[in-house]
Scaffold this motif. Structure first.
Motif, short mmCIF file in Angstrom:
data_model
loop_
_atom_site.label_atom_id
_atom_site.label_comp_id
_atom_site.label_asym_id
_atom_site.label_seq_id
_atom_site.Cartn_x
_atom_site.Cartn_y
_atom_site.Cartn_z
N ASN A 114 0.85 -1.19 0.00
CA ASN A 114 0.00 0.00 0.00
C ASN A 114 0.89 1.25 0.00
O ASN A 114 0.96 1.99 0.97
N ILE A 115 1.59 1.46 -1.12
CA ILE A 115 2.45 2.63 -1.26
C ILE A 115 2.22 3.28 -2.61
O ILE A 115 1.95 2.61 -3.61
N ASN A 116 2.31 4.60 -2.63
CA ASN A 116 2.20 5.36 -3.87
C ASN A 116 3.58 5.51 -4.49
O ASN A 116 4.54 5.89 -3.81
N VAL A 117 3.70 5.20 -5.78
CA VAL A 117 4.99 5.25 -6.44
C VAL A 117 4.89 6.01 -7.75
O VAL A 117 3.81 6.13 -8.35
N SER A 118 6.02 6.53 -8.18
CA SER A 118 6.12 7.13 -9.51
C SER A 118 6.03 6.04 -10.57
O SER A 118 6.79 5.07 -10.54
N TYR A 177 -1.33 8.45 -15.74
CA TYR A 177 -1.10 9.27 -14.57
C TYR A 177 0.36 9.13 -14.15
O TYR A 177 1.03 8.15 -14.48
N GLY A 178 0.81 10.07 -13.34
CA GLY A 178 2.19 10.03 -12.88
C GLY A 178 2.41 9.17 -11.66
O GLY A 178 3.55 8.74 -11.40
N THR A 191 -3.40 14.12 -9.47
CA THR A 191 -3.40 15.10 -10.54
C THR A 191 -3.41 14.42 -11.91
O THR A 191 -2.83 13.34 -12.08
N THR A 192 -4.06 15.06 -12.85
CA THR A 192 -4.09 14.54 -14.22
C THR A 192 -2.94 15.11 -15.06
O THR A 192 -2.86 14.81 -16.25
#
Length: 419
Positions: A114-118, A177-178, A191-192
Motif C-alpha cells: 500500500n504505497i504510492n509510487v512514480s 497518470y504520474g 493530478t491529471t
C-alpha cells in the motif's frame, strides 16, 4: 542534500567501463594498453565501493546517503538500488554475487504494498532492472528455468510490477497518470498533469515484457501513450513539457529536449530499434526535423515555445546530454559529435555539467549548479565511441572518471556535488 543516486553511479561506472575498454588498441595516441586496463579496473573498484557501501550502510532502504552513511526510502521502499544494480554485477563479471542477490530478490521481493509510487521511475528502475537481470541470468551462470528467457522468477516479478502500473494508463487519452498505488491503483485526487517523459518512457520495458511473456497488452498501452503524445503535437511538430492526460491539453508549453521531455525522444529511437517498429522510427525522424529547425542553435538546443518556435530559455540542462548518443543510434554522427563537444566543454569548465547552464552568459543557472551523478554525458560518449572509435572520446571518459573520483567520492559512496 547529498543523497547518493547509486543507480546513477552504477550506470556511470558501467558506461565508463565500456568507453575505455571497447577496443584497447584504438586510441593509443593518448593511452597505453596498460593505462586503459588500469582505468577499467579503477571503474570496477568505483562500482564495488558504491555497491559495498549500499549493502553495509543502507540495505534494505532504496538508496544510500553517502555523507551520513545511512539509508533512505525514496521511490517506493522496495530496495530500489539492489534491483537497479543487479544487472551491473553481471556486466562487471561478479557472477557469484549476481547469483546470490538474484536469489534474494526472486524469493523476497513483494510489490503487493500500500504505497504510492512514480509510474515512470518504477518502470525504468524496477521493471527495467528486473528484465535486464533476467536476460543476463544465463550469462551469469544461473540455473535458469526450462523455457528461459520466456520463463523465470525475475521475469514474473517484472510482470507483477507492470500489472500494478497498468491502472495508470486507464485514461481518456491512454496517457498515464504520474502516480499509482501498487495495491489499489490510482490514488484518489491524483493530478491529471504528467510530464511528457512520464507519458512516453515505457515502450522499451513494456515492449520487452510483451515479447518475453507473449502478452501484447504491455506493448499496446505503451504504444497508445506514445501515439497520443504525437497526436497532440503542435502545428510545427513540437511537444510541450506537461500535459493533462485526461483532456490532452498542454499545461506547460515550453518545448525542449531536457528535463520533463528527454526520454520521450530517447525511447522513440530505442524502441524502434529494439522492437523493429518503423512507425516509431518515422515519429522520431519527424520530431528530429522539428528539433533541428526550432531548437538547435550553434549545436546547442534551446527551450522554445511549442506553438511558435520562439526562444524561451537559452539554457543547456545536463539531462540533455543523452541527445548525442541518441543521434548516434540513427547515424547522425556529425551533429552528435558537435553537440557532445559543447557539453564536454562545460564539463571541462566546471569539472561537471551543472543542472542548468546559461549559454549566452557562459555560467551555471542560479540555484541549479549541482551535479547529482547524472550518466547522460558518458552514455552518449560510449555510443559515439562504439561508432567512431575517435580517441577524443576516451579523453572524455577519463575526464568524467577523474572528476567523480576527485570530487564525488566519500568514505561511504559517491555523493551529489554542489558548486
Amino acid at each position: 542534500m547529498f543523497l547518493l543516486k547509486l543507480c546513477f553511479c552504477v550506470y556511470v561506472a558501467f558506461l565508463i567501463i565500456n568507453v575505455i575498454s571497447v577496443n584497447l588498441v584504438t586510441g593509443l595516441r593518448y593511452y597505453s594498453t596498460k593505462d586503459l586496463e588500469d582505468l577499467r579496473e579503477e571503474v570496477r573498484s568505483m562500482f564495488q565501493h558504491a555497491y559495498d557501501s549500499y549493502l553495509k550502510y543502507a540495505y534494505p532502504y532504496d538508496e544510500l546517503r553517502p555523507i551520513s552513511c545511512d539509508g533512505i526510502d525514496t521511490w517506493g521502499s522496495y530496495s530500489l538500488t539492489l534491483i537497479d544494480a543487479l544487472d551491473t554485477l553481471a556486466v562487471m563479471g561478479n557472477y557469484s554475487e549476481f547469483q546470490r542477490v538474484a536469489d534474494i530478490v526472486a524469493n523476497n521481493a513483494n510489490f503487493d504494498a500500500n504505497i504510492n509510487v512514480s509510474v515512470f521511475e518504477t518502470n525504468i528502475r524496477i521493471i527495467g532492472g528486473l528484465l535486464s537481470a533476467h536476460l543476463l541470468s544465463y550469462r551469469a551462470g544461473v540455473n535458469v528455468e526450462p523455457g528461459w528467457p520466456c520463463n523465470g522468477p525475475l521475469l514474473r516479478l517484472a510482470e507483477d510490477v507492470a500489472r500494478r502500473l497498468l491502472a495508470a494508463f486507464d485514461t481518456a487519452t491512454g496517457m498515464p497518470y504520474g502516480t499509482v498505488n501498487l495495491r489499489y491503483g490510482v490514488p484518489p485526487g491524483e493530478t491529471t498533469i504528467t510530464c511528457t517523459a512520464g507519458v512516453g518512457t515505457y515502450i522499451v520495458e513494456f515492449g520487452t515484457l510483451s515479447r518475453l511473456t507473449g502478452d501484447p497488452l504491455y506493448e499496446e498501452v505503451a504504444l497508445k501513450a506514445l501515439n497520443a503524445l504525437h497526436h497532440h503535437r503542435s502545428s510545427i511538430g513540437l511537444l510541450g513539457n506537461h500535459i493533462d492526460v485526461q483532456s490532452g491539453r498542454w499545461t506547460a508549453l515550453d518545448a525542449g529536449i531536457g528535463a520533463g521531455v528527454d526520454s520521450y525522444y530517447e525511447y522513440l529511437a530505442k524502441g524502434a530499434m529494439l522492437l523493429h517498429r518503423p512507425e516509431l522510427a518515422a515519429t522520431f525522424a519527424e520530431s528530429r526535423k522539428a528539433i533541428f529547425r526550432y531548437l538547435r542553435q550553434n549545436d546547442w538546443h534551446f527551450w522554445v515555445s511549442m506553438t511558435r518556435g520562439e526562444v524561451a530559455l537559452p539554457i543547456f540542462q545536463s539531462l540533455e546530454a543523452f541527445w548525442p548518443g541518441t543521434l548516434s543510434l540513427v547515424g547522425d554522427i556529425d551533429r552528435a559529435m558537435k553537440s557532445l563537444h559543447n557539453y564536454h566543454s562545460v564539463w571541462k569548465q566546471y569539472g561537471f555539467t551543472p543542472e542548468f547552464y546559461n549559454i549566452p552568459q557562459g555560467e551555471p543557472g542560479t540555484n541549479r549548479e549541482g551535479y547529482p551523478l547524472r550518466p547522460e554525458l558518458v552514455e552518449s560518449t560510449m555510443y559515439l565511441y562504439r561508432v567512431t572509435k575517435d580517441p577524443y572520446l576516451l579523453e572524455v571518459g577519463a575526464d568524467i572518471l577523474s572528476s567523480i573520483q576527485h570530487s564525488a567520492r566519500t568514505p561511504c559512496g559517491y555523493a551529489t556535488v554542489s558548486f
